[in-house]
Design a protein around this motif. Structure first.
Motif, PDB file in Angstrom:
ATOM      1  N   GLY A   1     121.271 116.065  96.420  1.00 13.03           N
ATOM      2  CA  GLY A   1     121.200 115.321  95.172  1.00 13.03           C
ATOM      3  C   GLY A   1     120.031 114.362  95.050  1.00 13.03           C
ATOM      4  O   GLY A   1     120.240 113.163  94.911  1.00 13.03           O
ATOM      5  N   PHE A   2     118.829 114.876  95.098  1.00 15.27           N
ATOM      6  CA  PHE A   2     117.707 113.986  94.843  1.00 15.27           C
ATOM      7  C   PHE A   2     117.576 113.770  93.344  1.00 15.27           C
ATOM      8  O   PHE A   2     117.700 114.707  92.569  1.00 15.27           O
ATOM      9  CB  PHE A   2     116.411 114.576  95.388  1.00 15.27           C
ATOM     10  N   VAL A   3     117.326 112.570  92.959  1.00 12.58           N
ATOM     11  CA  VAL A   3     117.181 112.311  91.528  1.00 12.58           C
ATOM     12  C   VAL A   3     115.715 112.382  91.152  1.00 12.58           C
ATOM     13  O   VAL A   3     114.844 112.035  91.935  1.00 12.58           O
ATOM     14  CB  VAL A   3     117.757 110.925  91.153  1.00 12.58           C
ATOM     15  N   GLY A   4     115.461 112.877  89.974  1.00 13.38           N
ATOM     16  CA  GLY A   4     114.092 112.936  89.483  1.00 13.38           C
ATOM     17  C   GLY A   4     113.635 111.540  89.109  1.00 13.38           C
ATOM     18  O   GLY A   4     114.452 110.627  88.970  1.00 13.38           O
ATOM     19  N   PHE A   5     112.339 111.379  88.946  1.00 15.36           N
ATOM     20  CA  PHE A   5     111.844 110.032  88.666  1.00 15.36           C
ATOM     21  C   PHE A   5     112.409 109.501  87.356  1.00 15.36           C
ATOM     22  O   PHE A   5     112.707 108.318  87.231  1.00 15.36           O
ATOM     23  CB  PHE A   5     110.319 110.022  88.623  1.00 15.36           C
ATOM     24  N   ASP A   6     112.559 110.400  86.361  1.00 18.17           N
ATOM     25  CA  ASP A   6     113.104 109.940  85.083  1.00 18.17           C
ATOM     26  C   ASP A   6     114.517 109.403  85.276  1.00 18.17           C
ATOM     27  O   ASP A   6     114.961 108.517  84.564  1.00 18.17           O
ATOM     28  CB  ASP A   6     113.116 111.083  84.061  1.00 18.17           C
TER      29      ASP A   6
ATOM     30  N   LEU B   1     115.429 107.764  87.661  1.00 15.83           N
ATOM     31  CA  LEU B   1     115.369 106.493  88.372  1.00 15.83           C
ATOM     32  C   LEU B   1     115.317 105.312  87.424  1.00 15.83           C
ATOM     33  O   LEU B   1     115.215 104.175  87.847  1.00 15.83           O
ATOM     34  CB  LEU B   1     114.121 106.436  89.271  1.00 15.83           C
ATOM     35  N   SER B   2     115.346 105.598  86.129  1.00 14.55           N
ATOM     36  CA  SER B   2     115.337 104.481  85.194  1.00 14.55           C
ATOM     37  C   SER B   2     116.658 103.729  85.315  1.00 14.55           C
ATOM     38  O   SER B   2     117.620 104.209  85.906  1.00 14.55           O
ATOM     39  CB  SER B   2     115.167 104.980  83.770  1.00 14.55           C
ATOM     40  N   THR B   3     116.726 102.563  84.744  1.00 10.90           N
ATOM     41  CA  THR B   3     117.928 101.744  84.898  1.00 10.90           C
ATOM     42  C   THR B   3     118.818 101.817  83.667  1.00 10.90           C
ATOM     43  O   THR B   3     119.522 100.874  83.348  1.00 10.90           O
ATOM     44  CB  THR B   3     117.546 100.285  85.151  1.00 10.90           C
TER      45      THR B   3
ATOM     46  N   GLN C   1     118.507  99.023  81.250  1.00 22.38           N
ATOM     47  CA  GLN C   1     118.617  97.653  81.756  1.00 22.38           C
ATOM     48  C   GLN C   1     117.281  97.216  82.355  1.00 22.38           C
ATOM     49  O   GLN C   1     116.476  98.033  82.764  1.00 22.38           O
ATOM     50  CB  GLN C   1     119.685  97.573  82.848  1.00 22.38           C
TER      51      GLN C   1
ATOM     52  N   PRO D   1     114.839  95.844  85.142  1.00 24.28           N
ATOM     53  CA  PRO D   1     114.840  95.861  86.606  1.00 24.28           C
ATOM     54  C   PRO D   1     115.226  94.487  87.156  1.00 24.28           C
ATOM     55  O   PRO D   1     115.034  93.487  86.493  1.00 24.28           O
ATOM     56  CB  PRO D   1     113.383  96.161  86.955  1.00 24.28           C
ATOM     57  N   PHE D   2     115.775  94.490  88.330  1.00 28.18           N
ATOM     58  CA  PHE D   2     116.149  93.205  88.907  1.00 28.18           C
ATOM     59  C   PHE D   2     115.703  93.129  90.348  1.00 28.18           C
ATOM     60  O   PHE D   2     115.540  94.138  91.004  1.00 28.18           O
ATOM     61  CB  PHE D   2     117.659  92.978  88.820  1.00 28.18           C
ATOM     62  N   ASP D   3     115.503  91.937  90.795  1.00 31.56           N
ATOM     63  CA  ASP D   3     115.109  91.728  92.186  1.00 31.56           C
ATOM     64  C   ASP D   3     116.319  91.848  93.097  1.00 31.56           C
ATOM     65  O   ASP D   3     117.441  91.569  92.689  1.00 31.56           O
ATOM     66  CB  ASP D   3     114.504  90.335  92.353  1.00 31.56           C
TER      67      ASP D   3
ATOM     68  N   MET E   1     127.415 106.648  99.070  1.00 33.97           N
ATOM     69  CA  MET E   1     126.016 106.297  99.322  1.00 33.97           C
ATOM     70  C   MET E   1     125.513 106.908 100.630  1.00 33.97           C
ATOM     71  O   MET E   1     124.327 106.882 100.912  1.00 33.97           O
ATOM     72  CB  MET E   1     125.861 104.769  99.423  1.00 33.97           C
TER      73      MET E   1
END
Lengths: 197, 264
Positions: free
Chosen positions: A88-93, A95-97, A100, A102-104, A131
Motif C-alpha cells: 500500500g504505497f500512496v501516491g504523492f497526490d 499525500l495531501s492532507t 487541512q 500541514p502541521f509541525d 501502521m
C-alpha cells in the motif's frame, strides 16, 4: 469396511464442528486482526477451518485445538492472503492532507507514557497496528495479542527468534509513539471542547 | 532507556516478556534494571503495552458474522463429498508414489542442468524508472554502488548512501509518468523501506508536512527555493531522505532535522 469409514468420517465431522463452534469466534477474531477487514477475515477463517477439517485426522484429541487452528490460520494468511495484498504505497497526490493545513510534529508528552498506553482505546490500537509493516504486525499479533512464546511465533513465521525479538521491539516502539499521538489528539480535542463557550 | 547504552532495547523487551532463557544473562539484566531508572521505566512501559494488548485481545471480535457456520457447513459438505468420490486409498497411494517419483526425476534433472548453466541474476536489486513515461530510463543491477552512481547521474543530485542489506527492490510505476521515481527495498528482516524521488516542481506544499500512509509515515519538506526539495521516510526506527535536486551537503542538515523531530 465402507460403513466403518463412513462412521469414522461422520464422527470426525461431528467432533470438528463442535470444536469449530466453540473456537470459531476467537479464530474469526484472529482472522479479523490479521486481514483487517470483515470480508477477508470471513474468507480467511473459513479457509483455515476447511484446511483444519481436511487435516483433522492428524489432530490429537485433548491437545489445544485453538493453538492448532491458529497455526493453520497463520499459514493460510501468510501463503494465500498476504500474497494477494497489494503493497500500500500512496501516491504523492494521496499525500495531501485532505485540505487541512500541514502541521509541525510536536513532542507528544501530555503525561506519563504508561498512563497513555493504559488509556488507549481499542480503535486506536487497531489503527496503530495498521501502521506496522505486515511482518512486524503479524509478529506483534502473535506474541502480544495471541500470547505465543517467541519460539513458537518464530516457528510459525519461519524466522529466527532474534528476528521475532527485533520485530517486536520495532513494532512496539511504533505503536507506543502512535498511541501517544492519538492520546495527544484526544487531549487536544478535549481541551477544545472544554474551551468552547 | 533513552540514555542507557548498557542494554539494547530488544534485549530489555525480551527480558520483560520473560523470554531471556539463559539464567546468567537474565540475572545480569535484572541487576542492571534494578539500578537503572531509565531501563526500569522502559520495562514498565513494555509491560503496560502488553497488558493493554491483552485487554484488546479479550475485547475484540467475540462473534462470527451471520451465516458463518452455515457457510462452513456447506464447505465441509463439499470436502466430505470429494472424499467419498475420490480414488480409493490404494489407488491414491499409487498415484502419490508416481507423482513423487516424477518430481524427484525432474528435480534431479534440474539440479544437473543448473550445474552446467551459467549463473544468472534473476531478481535485480534495483529497478528504477525516472522520466516522463513508463518506458523511461531504468537500471537493473545487483550492485548498490552502481545503482547509487546511476541514480546520482540521472537525478543530477548526490544520492544519500543506503547502509542496508538489500534483498530486492521493485518499481512502483504508478507515478512514473508524473516524473517520480520510487525505490522499494525489502530489508533482510522483512522490513519494507521506500525512497521516493520527486522533482521539486511536484512538491506543492511548503513547510514540514506529516501525513500518515497506510503503513508508514511520510515527511515531506520543501523550503521553497530552487534545489531544496526533500522527501523523508520513517520506517521502524530508521529515517531516510531523498531529494531530486539537493546536493548532499544541503540535504544532510534537513535529514538531521527530520531525524531530530522523529521520535527515537
Amino acid at each position: 469396511m465402507i460403513r466403518w469409514h463412513w462412521s469414522r468420517q461422520s464422527n470426525l465431522r461431528t467432533a470438528f464442528e463442535r470444536l469449530a463452534r466453540e473456537h470459531g469466534p476467537a479464530l474469526y477474531g484472529s482472522a479479523l486482526r490479521m486481514a483487517r477487514n470483515p470480508d477477508d477475515a470471513n474468507d480467511l477463517a473459513q479457509d483455515a477451518l476447511v484446511r483444519g477439517y481436511m487435516a483433522f485426522d492428524r489432530f490429537e484429541p485433548g491437545t489445544n485445538f485453538k493453538a492448532w487452528m491458529l497455526r493453520i490460520l497463520t499459514n493460510v494468511y501468510i501463503t494465500d492472503y498476504r500474497r494477494r495484498k497489494r503493497v500500500g504505497f500512496v501516491g504523492f497526490d494521496d499525500l495531501s492532507t485532505n485540505g487541512q493545513e500541514p502541521f509541525d510534529i510536536v513532542d507528544p508528552k501530555p503525561g506519563p507514557e504508561s498512563e497513555l498506553l493504559s488509556g488507549a482505546m481499542d480503535s486506536e490500537i487497531e489503527a496503530a497496528l495498521g501502521m506496522l509493516s505486515d511482518d512486524v504486525r503479524l509478529t506483534v499479533l502473535l506474541v502480544d495479542v495471541e500470547d505465543l512464546p517467541y519460539e513458537e511465533a518464530a516457528d510459525l513465521l519461519g524466522v529466527p527468534v532474534g528476528t521475532v525479538r527485533s520485530r517486536l521491539n520495532r513494532g512496539r516502539g511504533i505503536m507506543r509513539r502512535q498511541l501517544a499521538e492519538y492520546a495527544r489528539d484526544r487531549f487536544i480535542a478535549v481541551g477544545v471542547v472544554k474551551g468552547a463557550p | 532507556m533513552a540514555g542507557c547504552r548498557f542494554l539494547e532495547a530488544d534485549r530489555l523487551s525480551a527480558w520483560t516478556d520473560g523470554e531471556v532463557l539463559d539464567l546468567a544473562e537474565r540475572e545480569s539484566i535484572a541487576a542492571h534494571v534494578r539500578g537503572c531508572p531509565d531501563c526500569e521505566a522502559e520495562s514498565n512501559r513494555v509491560r503496560t503495552l502488553r497488558l493493554r494488548m491483552a485487554r484488546y485481545s479479550a475485547s475484540s471480535a467475540t462473534t462470527v458474522p451471520a451465516g458463518f457456520f452455515r457457510q462452513l457447513g456447506e464447505r465441509l459438505d463439499a470436502v466430505d463429498q470429494s472424499r467419498t468420490t475420490s480414488t480409493p486409498a490404494f489407488g491414491r497411494r499409487l498415484r502419490w508414489s508416481a507423482a513423487v517419483l516424477a518430481v524427484a526425476v525432474v528435480g534431479a534433472a534440474a539440479i544437473l542442468l543448473s550445474l552446467f548453466a551459467p549463473l544468472r541474476v534473476v531478481d535485480p536489486l534495483v529497478t528504477m524508472k525516472v522520466g516522463s513515461s513508463l518506458s523511461a530510463r531504468h537500471l537493473e543491477s545487483n550492485d548498490p554502488d552502481e545503482a547509487a552512481r546511476w541514480l546520482s547521474g540521472e537525478l543530477g543530485a548526490e544520492v544519500p548512501p543506503i547502509n542496508l542489506s538489500l534483498l530486492g527492490a521493485r518499481l512502483d510505476a504508478a507515478n512514473a509518468d508524473k516524473g517520480e521515481g520510487h525505490l522499494h527495498y525489502t530489508e533482510q528482516s522483512g522490513k519494507l523501506l521506500s525512497l521516493r524521488i520527486i522533482p521539486r516542481s511536484r512538491l506543492k506544499k511548503t513547510g514540514l508536512l506529516r501525513v500518515l500512509g497506510e503503513r508508514q509515515s511520510f515527511w515531506t519538506m520543501d523550503k521553497g527555493k530552487q534545489g531544496e526539495s526533500i522527501v523523508a521516510w520513517e520506517s521502524g526506527q530508521d529515517s531516510f531522505v531523498a531529494s531530486a535536486e539537493t546536493p548532499l551537503d544541503k540535504l544532510l542538515p534537513y535529514a538531521q532535522e527530520i531525524a531530530r523531530r522523529c521520535p527515537p
